[in-house]
Design an enzyme around this catalytic site. Sequence first.
Site, PDB file in Angstrom:
ATOM      1  N   ASN A 144      -3.892  13.330   6.082  1.00 48.54           N
ATOM      2  CA  ASN A 144      -4.733  12.767   7.115  1.00 48.54           C
ATOM      3  C   ASN A 144      -5.566  13.860   7.782  1.00 48.54           C
ATOM      4  O   ASN A 144      -5.464  15.028   7.434  1.00 48.54           O
ATOM      5  CB  ASN A 144      -3.875  12.010   8.139  1.00 48.54           C
TER       6      ASN A 144
ATOM      7  N   HIS B 228       2.747  38.240  11.930  1.00 45.27           N
ATOM      8  CA  HIS B 228       2.001  39.311  12.577  1.00 45.27           C
ATOM      9  C   HIS B 228       2.977  40.343  13.097  1.00 45.27           C
ATOM     10  O   HIS B 228       4.038  39.994  13.621  1.00 45.27           O
ATOM     11  CB  HIS B 228       1.155  38.758  13.734  1.00 45.27           C
TER      12      HIS B 228
END
Length: 165
Positions: A94, A124
Amino acid sequence: MAPTDPLAQDPRSNWERMLAGDLYIADDPEIARRQQRAVRLAARYQAAYAEDTEAARPVLAELLGSLGDEAHVRPPIHVDYGSNITIGARTFVNYNLTALDVAAIVIGEDCQIGPGVQLLTPTHPWSRGPGGTSWRRPGRSPSGTTCGSAAGPSCCPASPSATTP
């Protein structure tokens, strides 16, 4: 004493390091070029989809690493590269999928993915590298296939493949 550069002796490109799941520098020109390509293709896909959903499919197939038969993705779709994403046959995605594919994301066959789902593979570091360099490492986990359904927003941090029961 200056910090040691762990990449100094590695002859691979940052792109190659990223795909291998190793430490890489994110602000690399090749990586930026691939990201820009993905942004352009995602925008082309969204524009084409507004005119003709079937005619837009080849643009989506060009963006993604693999697109299964009868798979349907409603735009917009947001990706880092797209080329590291596989969507299986008969899967429905969707609106507003965000799939950050610094590692492989494999969405299996016959899946249902709701609006606003996020599949996130980058990790990170807690600190910047020498000279303020933006180092990253793709997340690692056993490869797998998404099946069943997912409703957004959901997040799979540090997972190179999305898996939902």
